[in-house]
Design an enzyme around this catalytic site. Structure first.
Site, PDB file in Angstrom:
ATOM      1  N   TYR A 200      -1.258  -1.066  10.171  1.00 52.93           N
ATOM      2  CA  TYR A 200      -1.425  -1.375   8.746  1.00 52.93           C
ATOM      3  C   TYR A 200      -0.174  -0.948   7.953  1.00 52.93           C
ATOM      4  CZ  TYR A 200      -3.947  -1.522   4.232  1.00 52.93           C
ATOM      5  OH  TYR A 200      -4.361  -1.798   2.950  1.00 52.93           O
TER       6      TYR A 200
ATOM      7  N   SER B 183       0.849  -1.187   0.000  1.00 50.64           N
ATOM      8  CA  SER B 183       0.000   0.000   0.000  1.00 50.64           C
ATOM      9  C   SER B 183       0.881   1.231   0.000  1.00 50.64           C
ATOM     10  CB  SER B 183      -0.882   0.032   1.252  1.00 50.64           C
ATOM     11  OG  SER B 183      -1.455   1.318   1.413  1.00 50.64           O
TER      12      SER B 183
END
Lengths: 77, 245
Positions: B152, B139
């Site tokens: 995350y 990401s």
């Protein structure tokens, strides 16, 4: 030479592309036969398949030479 | 170009928007696909839509034993796993000071540890066939950080370092390991944002729009293709220019 030793030698010769007479009892896969660490993992995988055995990681680490491999497989098979 | 006929691909998180688009892209190029995810219904719907060459393999990625079993199930279903796409991911956002150990652990476990386990599980077959493609979906926040996403971002950055290390180890065996790092993509995850939030995000995106899941699918298709055989250890950023790294 035993049948097991012959089969082990065939795998080593094919996988590492070395001459058969280089594969002696005390020949080290890494020091003498030009294997890298990944080759030794692959050799163990090939032995497992050829002989239908399971070679645990800690045992695999002790297999350094052609002689080691033949001895281990003879005992396990 | 990018013909995957005869190749078999395992895609995790295939019940989601991006995972579904990845599976469609690979399938469209001729690959047989194994669709994994936690929700059976969308997986079966996708398999039905794809028609042939699609298998459904539900798996809970927080269950270590199930993760270990998944590559074997994929081999049973397809004969091999030539392409692995680790796309599944969860979020448990919280401010750093408020983040619980459980929130940290869940995200690391599902997003990073399961990726490690699945990579390990498919390597033997790829080593033997001297061909393999692993694409891990990271990401943009793994590179830039994001407030509220310490867990995350750590997992997604961890994926990049892990992929590079593995790429070193297996490059000589014809196996490539790469990451795709999406920016803001139109999915259920970003669908929860309100218009104000979206407008604010878009001010940071030079392209002036959100990305589409198909644009991630296309990036994965490239990295999975025979043509990308010389590309390994890299991260392909697909973010509309939001972070040019």
């Amino acid at each position: 030479m035993s049948d097991i030793a012959d089969r082990v030698k065939k795998i080593v010769v094919e996988h590492l592309g070395v001459d058969e007479d280089k594969v002696t009892e005390n020949a080290s896969f890494i020091d003498d036969l030009g294997a890298d660490s990944l080759d030794t993992v692959e050799l163990v995988m090939a032995f497992e398949e050829e002989f239908g055995i399971e070679i645990p990681d800690d045992a695999a680490e002790t297999i350094q030479t052609f002689g080691d491999a033949v001895k281990f497989i003879t005992e396990a098979a | 170009m990018f013909d995957l006929t005869g190749k078999s691909a395992l895609v995790t998180g295939a019940s989601g928007g991006i995972g579904g688009a990845i599976a469609r892209a690979l399938h469209g190029a001729g690959a047989t696909v194994a669709l994994s995810g936690t929700r059976l219904e969308p997986l079966e719907a996708l398999a039905g839509e794809l028609g042939g060459r699609a298998h459904v393999l539900p798996c809970n990625l927080s269950d270590a034993a199930a993760v270990e079993a998944l590559p074997k199930q994929a081999v049973e279903a397809m004969g091999a796993v030539d392409i692995l796409v680790n796309n599944a991911g969860i979020t448990r956002d919280n401010l750093f000071m408020r983040m619980s150990d459980d929130e940290w652990r869940d995200v690391i476990e599902v997003n990073l540890t399961s990726t490690f386990r699945l990579c390990r599980g498919v390597l033997r077959g790829m080593m033997k066939s001297r061909w393999g493609r692993i694409v891990n979906i990271s990401s943009v926040v793994g590179a830039t950080g994001n407030p509220g996403q310490g867990n995350y971002a750590a997992a997604k950055a961890g994926m990049v370092g892990m992929s590079k290390s593995l790429a070193y180890e297996v490059a000589s065996r014809g196996i490539t390991v790469n990451c795709v790092a999406p920016g803001f993509i139109t999915t259920a995850m970003t669908g929860k944002l309100n218009d104000d939030q979206k407008a604010r995000i878009l001010t940071q995106v030079p392209a002036g729009r959100m990305g589409e899941a198909e644009e991630i699918g296309a990036a994965v298709l490239y990295l999975a293709s025979p043509e990308a055989g010389y590309v390994t250890g890299t991260t392909l950023h697909v973010n509309g220019g939001m972070a040019m790294i």
